[in-house]
Write a protein that holds these residues in place. Sequence first.
Motif, mmCIF file in Angstrom:
data_model
loop_
_atom_site.group_PDB
_atom_site.id
_atom_site.type_symbol
_atom_site.label_atom_id
_atom_site.label_comp_id
_atom_site.label_asym_id
_atom_site.label_seq_id
_atom_site.Cartn_x
_atom_site.Cartn_y
_atom_site.Cartn_z
ATOM 1 N N THR A 50 -25.451 -25.859 17.718
ATOM 2 C CA THR A 50 -25.169 -24.843 16.266
ATOM 3 C C THR A 50 -26.714 -24.249 16.511
ATOM 4 O O THR A 50 -28.316 -25.505 16.260
ATOM 5 N N ALA A 51 -27.059 -23.197 16.361
ATOM 6 C CA ALA A 51 -28.064 -22.292 15.540
ATOM 7 C C ALA A 51 -28.161 -21.777 14.632
ATOM 8 O O ALA A 51 -27.213 -20.468 14.222
ATOM 9 N N GLU A 52 -29.405 -21.901 13.772
ATOM 10 C CA GLU A 52 -29.302 -21.630 12.856
ATOM 11 C C GLU A 52 -30.169 -21.103 11.935
ATOM 12 O O GLU A 52 -31.395 -21.580 12.729
ATOM 13 N N ILE A 53 -30.215 -19.498 11.771
ATOM 14 C CA ILE A 53 -31.577 -19.006 11.241
ATOM 15 C C ILE A 53 -31.798 -18.800 10.183
ATOM 16 O O ILE A 53 -31.435 -18.649 8.800
ATOM 17 N N GLU A 54 -33.015 -19.350 9.925
ATOM 18 C CA GLU A 54 -33.856 -19.299 8.281
ATOM 19 C C GLU A 54 -35.150 -18.558 7.826
ATOM 20 O O GLU A 54 -35.969 -19.432 8.940
ATOM 21 N N GLN A 55 -35.261 -17.669 7.709
ATOM 22 C CA GLN A 55 -36.774 -16.557 7.497
ATOM 23 C C GLN A 55 -36.968 -17.335 9.303
ATOM 24 O O GLN A 55 -36.017 -16.747 9.872
ATOM 25 N N LEU A 118 -22.912 -19.530 15.053
ATOM 26 C CA LEU A 118 -24.165 -18.777 14.491
ATOM 27 C C LEU A 118 -24.291 -18.769 13.351
ATOM 28 O O LEU A 118 -23.743 -18.281 13.222
ATOM 29 N N LYS A 119 -25.565 -19.020 12.920
ATOM 30 C CA LYS A 119 -25.883 -18.981 11.323
ATOM 31 C C LYS A 119 -26.608 -18.583 11.106
ATOM 32 O O LYS A 119 -27.675 -18.658 11.189
ATOM 33 N N ILE A 120 -26.927 -17.487 10.351
ATOM 34 C CA ILE A 120 -27.616 -16.739 9.674
ATOM 35 C C ILE A 120 -28.014 -17.091 8.064
ATOM 36 O O ILE A 120 -26.364 -16.222 7.477
ATOM 37 N N ASN A 121 -28.313 -17.378 7.766
ATOM 38 C CA ASN A 121 -28.504 -18.249 6.607
ATOM 39 C C ASN A 121 -29.396 -17.183 5.528
ATOM 40 O O ASN A 121 -29.317 -16.723 4.672
ATOM 41 N N ASN A 122 -31.100 -16.771 6.629
ATOM 42 C CA ASN A 122 -31.190 -16.122 5.112
ATOM 43 C C ASN A 122 -32.582 -15.975 6.465
ATOM 44 O O ASN A 122 -33.100 -16.241 6.645
ATOM 45 N N VAL A 123 -32.498 -14.121 6.901
ATOM 46 C CA VAL A 123 -33.859 -13.621 7.805
ATOM 47 C C VAL A 123 -34.433 -12.888 6.811
ATOM 48 O O VAL A 123 -33.910 -12.426 5.837
ATOM 49 N N PRO A 124 -36.065 -12.792 7.263
ATOM 50 C CA PRO A 124 -36.485 -11.641 6.719
ATOM 51 C C PRO A 124 -36.565 -10.177 6.416
ATOM 52 O O PRO A 124 -37.081 -9.898 5.704
ATOM 53 N N SER A 125 -35.999 -9.894 7.265
ATOM 54 C CA SER A 125 -35.660 -8.731 7.033
ATOM 55 C C SER A 125 -34.379 -8.264 8.012
ATOM 56 O O SER A 125 -34.053 -8.695 9.202
ATOM 57 N N VAL A 132 -33.039 -11.396 17.122
ATOM 58 C CA VAL A 132 -31.786 -12.571 16.604
ATOM 59 C C VAL A 132 -30.424 -12.361 17.688
ATOM 60 O O VAL A 132 -30.547 -13.352 18.897
ATOM 61 N N LYS A 133 -30.504 -10.983 17.672
ATOM 62 C CA LYS A 133 -29.267 -11.023 19.030
ATOM 63 C C LYS A 133 -30.294 -11.282 20.261
ATOM 64 O O LYS A 133 -29.468 -11.310 21.526
ATOM 65 N N GLN A 134 -31.666 -10.901 21.026
ATOM 66 C CA GLN A 134 -31.532 -10.842 21.922
ATOM 67 C C GLN A 134 -31.548 -12.415 22.024
ATOM 68 O O GLN A 134 -31.702 -13.272 22.920
ATOM 69 N N LEU A 135 -32.057 -13.737 21.644
ATOM 70 C CA LEU A 135 -32.268 -14.680 21.487
ATOM 71 C C LEU A 135 -30.557 -15.291 21.431
ATOM 72 O O LEU A 135 -31.076 -16.366 23.387
ATOM 73 N N PHE A 136 -29.981 -15.079 20.984
ATOM 74 C CA PHE A 136 -28.812 -15.596 21.322
ATOM 75 C C PHE A 136 -27.277 -13.573 21.803
ATOM 76 O O PHE A 136 -26.748 -13.239 20.430
ATOM 77 N N PRO A 137 -27.420 -13.545 22.697
ATOM 78 C CA PRO A 137 -26.514 -12.809 23.232
ATOM 79 C C PRO A 137 -25.506 -12.635 22.808
ATOM 80 O O PRO A 137 -24.718 -11.857 23.191
ATOM 81 N N LYS A 138 -24.759 -14.438 22.869
ATOM 82 C CA LYS A 138 -23.411 -14.512 22.687
ATOM 83 C C LYS A 138 -23.111 -15.311 22.030
ATOM 84 O O LYS A 138 -23.609 -16.650 22.213
ATOM 85 N N CYS A 139 -21.949 -15.896 21.338
ATOM 86 C CA CYS A 139 -21.356 -17.101 20.510
ATOM 87 C C CYS A 139 -19.495 -17.109 20.201
ATOM 88 O O CYS A 139 -19.613 -15.728 20.798
ATOM 89 N N ASP A 140 -19.556 -18.461 20.035
ATOM 90 C CA ASP A 140 -18.365 -18.036 19.976
ATOM 91 C C ASP A 140 -17.968 -17.809 18.255
ATOM 92 O O ASP A 140 -16.882 -17.962 18.724
ATOM 93 N N LYS A 141 -18.606 -18.643 17.551
ATOM 94 C CA LYS A 141 -18.567 -18.191 16.236
ATOM 95 C C LYS A 141 -19.871 -17.697 15.636
ATOM 96 O O LYS A 141 -21.355 -18.263 16.033
ATOM 97 N N GLN A 143 -21.333 -16.977 11.513
ATOM 98 C CA GLN A 143 -21.362 -17.329 10.074
ATOM 99 C C GLN A 143 -22.814 -17.268 9.394
ATOM 100 O O GLN A 143 -23.560 -17.214 9.624
ATOM 101 N N ILE A 144 -22.380 -15.859 8.739
ATOM 102 C CA ILE A 144 -22.791 -15.300 7.724
ATOM 103 C C ILE A 144 -23.121 -15.685 6.534
ATOM 104 O O ILE A 144 -22.150 -15.614 5.388
ATOM 105 N N CYS A 145 -24.258 -15.931 6.134
ATOM 106 C CA CYS A 145 -24.322 -16.908 4.672
ATOM 107 C C CYS A 145 -23.561 -16.444 3.562
ATOM 108 O O CYS A 145 -24.764 -15.203 3.613
ATOM 109 N N GLU A 146 -24.448 -16.639 2.353
ATOM 110 C CA GLU A 146 -24.242 -17.113 1.214
ATOM 111 C C GLU A 146 -24.400 -15.847 0.758
ATOM 112 O O GLU A 146 -25.192 -15.155 -0.037
#
Length: 300
Positions: A50-55, A118-125, A132-141, A143-146
């Motif tokens: 699981t990869a989670e992006i936060e800021q 791949l969880k996009i929790n909160n990115v700066p822009s 993020v797309k370059q780091l993780f070019p493919k994922c099974d699931k 999740q774009i968080c609330e």
Amino acid sequence: MLTCLLSLPADDLQYTLNSMDLSDLIALSLCSKRTKNLAKTSNLKIESITAEIEQNVISLEMFVLGKLEKEIKFVVHKGPSMELHRGNRIEVWRKEGFTQSDWIAHFLSLCDSRVTLLKINNVPSIAHLDTVKQLFPKCDKLQICENNSIELTRAAVSKFLSLADEVRIECNPFDDKNHISELLSLNSKVLRLYNVRNVYKLKLSDLLMANSTYLNIFIARISVKELNRFVKVWMKGNRRFYRPKRIGLFLNRFITHEEVLRGIEYEAVDGQRRKYRLRRSDGKELLVLVELLSVAFEFL
């Protein structure tokens, strides 16, 4: 210690590698190109990542099969440092010349596996999504968080929809100006819309343009009259292509099958009270599952 390890006979070295936990293998792999290649020969099996992006921080959680250390978490910042979380312990690792991208690429190359979630929790822009797309070019699931903004949610859907087999969106970015139809018409395998506080408003036209193979919405606001009209439109179809195989709606009000299927001929499936079969004149069949707060359509 490293010299002693590398001087072991081939069979003993392989046995030692196979006995190592994930964090030990990763620590070994960071020593040199040779140790990295040796770490790859281990019989380590990663069940999920699981990869989670936060800021500007990326967290990787890995679950390993058949090891004492079954789950570990890496927190990767933008510099050469990285944190290893093991239970209540936090270790700081540092490798000169490494960036966040280097850490992520190193981990994924060792596992020889794509990210499970791949969880996009909160990115700066929005621009950061390209990184993020370059780091993780493919994922099974995906999740774009609330807590993402409306603009970021829409941009993330546009950029990542084709990269994942299953997409879960927890932010409801739709209002009078941004209608849900722009999302439902996109081509995806599994689309899950999940928001309790701001329910998704649906109409008959939205269901008719749904283009995901499997669509689930929690929670949906749609009238029983619109649901009934949807079934009647399907019944009157004539071999018209319709992509979805299943649509599941969790509703904000109670319903009954008599309301949903009013004016339509149907039969209970195997005596079940909540599942009903409809047959169209061209031979197509539809299963309708009705609970107090949900309805599902399975297109056979």
